[in-house]
Design an enzyme around this catalytic site. Sequence first.
Site, PDB file in Angstrom:
ATOM      1  N   ASP A 238       0.831  -1.199   0.000  1.00  0.00           N
ATOM      2  CA  ASP A 238       0.000   0.000   0.000  1.00  0.00           C
ATOM      3  C   ASP A 238       0.871   1.257   0.000  1.00  0.00           C
ATOM      4  O   ASP A 238       1.969   1.278   0.559  1.00  0.00           O
ATOM      5  CB  ASP A 238      -0.893   0.014   1.238  1.00  0.00           C
ATOM      6  CG  ASP A 238      -1.749   1.253   1.316  1.00  0.00           C
ATOM      7  OD1 ASP A 238      -2.688   1.361   0.507  1.00  0.00           O
ATOM      8  OD2 ASP A 238      -1.462   2.131   2.151  1.00  0.00           O
TER       9      ASP A 238
ATOM     10  N   GLU B 217       0.896  -0.534  -5.120  1.00  0.00           N
ATOM     11  CA  GLU B 217      -0.144   0.478  -5.307  1.00  0.00           C
ATOM     12  C   GLU B 217       0.557   1.803  -5.616  1.00  0.00           C
ATOM     13  O   GLU B 217       0.942   2.545  -4.727  1.00  0.00           O
ATOM     14  CB  GLU B 217      -1.009   0.622  -4.054  1.00  0.00           C
ATOM     15  CG  GLU B 217      -2.217   1.533  -4.287  1.00  0.00           C
ATOM     16  CD  GLU B 217      -2.648   2.295  -3.042  1.00  0.00           C
ATOM     17  OE1 GLU B 217      -3.848   2.581  -2.918  1.00  0.00           O
ATOM     18  OE2 GLU B 217      -1.792   2.627  -2.207  1.00  0.00           O
TER      19      GLU B 217
END
Length: 880
Positions: free
Chosen positions: A460, A515
């Site tokens: 992330d 991401e």
Amino acid sequence: MGRQIIECTDDRVRERNPICELIHHLHCSTGKNMGVSGCIGVSAAIPGGAQLNSPTDLKRGEGSYQSASNLPLALPDGAKKFLRHHSSHSTSKFPISCTVKQRSFIMAVAADSTQIMEETEVESENLAIFGVDPTLKSYKDHFKYRMKRYVDQAKLIENYEGGLEEFAQGYLKFGFNKEDGSIVYQEWAPAAQEAQLIGDFNGWDGSNHRMEKNQFGVWSIRIPDSDGSPAIPHNSRVKFRFKHRNGDWADRIPAWIKYATVDPSRFAAPYDGVYWDPPLQESYKFKYPRPPKPKAPRIYEAHVGMSSSEPRINSYREFADDVLPRIKANNYNTVQLMAVMEHSYYASFGYHVTNFFAVSSRSGTPDDLKYLIDKAHSLGLRVLMDVIHSHASNNVTDGLNGFDVGQSSQESYFHAGSRGYHKLWDSRLFNYENWEVLRFLLSNLRWWLEEYRFDGFRFDGVTSMLYHHHGINMGFTGNYNEYFSEATDVDAVVYMMLANQLIYNIYPEATVIAEDVSGMPGLCRPVSEGGIGFEYRLAMAIPDKWIDYVKNKKDEEWSMNEIMLSLTNRRYTEKCVAYAESHDQAIVGDKTMAFFLMDQEMYTGMSCLMEPSPAIERGVALHKMIHFITMALGGEGYLNFMGNEFGHPEWIDFPRDGNNWSYEKCRRQWNLVDTDHLRYKFMNAFDRAMNLLDDRFSYLSSTKQLVSSANDEDKVIVFERGDLVFVFNFHPTKTYEGYKVGCDLPGRYRVALDSDAFEFGGRGRVGHDVDHFTNPEGIPGIAETNFNNRPNSFKVLSPPRTCVAYYRAEDYPEEAAKSSIGADTQVTKADQNKYDSPEQALTDENPESSLGEIMDTELNASSACNLDLSIPFPSFVHFP
């Protein structure tokens, strides 16, 4: 998380793939070459010098314990370097070559860290990434510096820790471990002046359990067993108590704690660390091996806590027993779990991590999570974990931030001052140059891979890690100077290179996804080539484009060229995972894709016992088309968030003060798709069919991708992916009879998947038992004489708002030999004559059902959730 704060206008450089016959050239942006600028900070200095080879034994402590001996640990940072190189960079077009025969020194280093050589041997000219994208040679100084930093850091780890894999076993040294009839606890806290271990086991009085500190800031204690039993009972609470420089004492959860809990009866109660060491006979034993790595990941993104149909937090075991079978039935091959790492704030979606080695206790124990993963593996599903190493919770009492008491960056997990704080996320930012931070984060990855048998990670917030500006207020355009400049955080880049190398060293079959919204070149190329080492990046611009279209454009304003460009705008040789809508876009204040398309009519118009309104018919049709074209054209993998496969209505809203702490919108209404007379089943069935199509034809993993037509006047997109030809008609009203479609090979083509089939809530207008014979177009080998640059063509019926995939019958003779496919549910002329619509068919078959009964149960969340896993492959999906 990145998409909430970053505006991305054109986030990837489009490239030409001569092998795959992509229709675009790469257009490099112009601007100055900033070279190595941004390479601030060198690799960590040799930790502790010669002392590292001679660990110092610590003195015997007070009371009934003794301090543990420690392996070499160190902190000092190296001197900072600031290098800039400037040269011109002109616009160019070039074909991409992916063949690089020369084996560079870096490749040898990445493959075997024991073969590290002198820095003079690091030659940027040998990096294979320059063969993939020659334009990157303009930034060879940046890559040379970056690779030198990586090699230097790997060499230090090799020399002083025994190698990367050994370095990443910090959990065997730090936290709680059993050793020779004792419990040994170690904690890195160089800013502490005194320290004690407290907990249930000593009545929270640490006076008899003082810890000792070595020269590297590591506090230790050894507590012998009592009468053959551990002095600290399993599942009992513990904390680390230490004194600041100002004389104040603080209680903190141990940084390496494996489990943390909170008293649910107390509002806003702080978390407690828990000593987790179940008896061997009680601990969970894995029964099933990891499934083999699929050709392409079809990912089902899930949040365990909100996976119940009831307004409450769901458990790992309930998810395993109730939700995993659904995922398997829809033919996904991978589950991506969100919010696994412990986070005290539930509404953070799991992104504000407080305890990095602990499973979220809301949904169960470590053994419960192991049961979930083992159950997934038994079903052939791989499991990825959302890992958050981009930042940490700002919480003091229960998070890693509690160890920061104003000390310098060298003595902290985080940077000091503004560099250590993310102003939009209200969270702390790691100091990736620090030796102990590297140990902590790398060990964290190995812990989840080996202790829980995860099959990989989705990292992330990678954009925030890549740049000092964290992507805030940045509109990435594809200009290479945006990626290789003073803004690049080389410390973080080196950490990610080490992390990816470690993951593949431990588990070569791992899947690792980044991401990143910026489109950093080389992010998804191997470390051995000079890349950062991820396998996939999320195609984050795609869901933003779809939401923009659905919210702001009328159907007649939809541009087929713009849609096509958004779906194909990715770097050749760097794979993407495409998705049509994200969990972020369903957060309160926004809506799911289905709710954007149909809005309030979903409350009253989803019954199959009545004709669909124009809004419902349009919404269901576009929902199928948007998800299918995203999957087929948008990347080399596909992702769907839990519930969106069947058009989940409304939005997500975690319990909070603003909604009176309600779980009403923090759940999944499985009853909607389980109710046979509601239209949700059509979208779910089509989702299952999309995945089955890839399972049989492997089009996601195919390197052949060519868009032959994106006609804005007709509102039709035609493209080839693998062995299939896809026809998408986005026109709201026009049916095209005898629509000419270009293709590569001659022969006869048949329907493989049809969104207009009755079984998908369509009108059954496309014949599935029809052979579509090709005609040659122009002179073979001369594209300009062909039809849409394709040497052959065939004609099809294309109704409005439908999509159909065709396969060449000669490639699948067993399928082609059948006179009809799935005769029990095949759409025939007799069917069409008997029923004008699927609604009439269902009404005739269920005359006893009343509209009132349907409306009463349509959005009833308490309906039972029963899934029949004996459902055969749908007969309307035409597979060989």
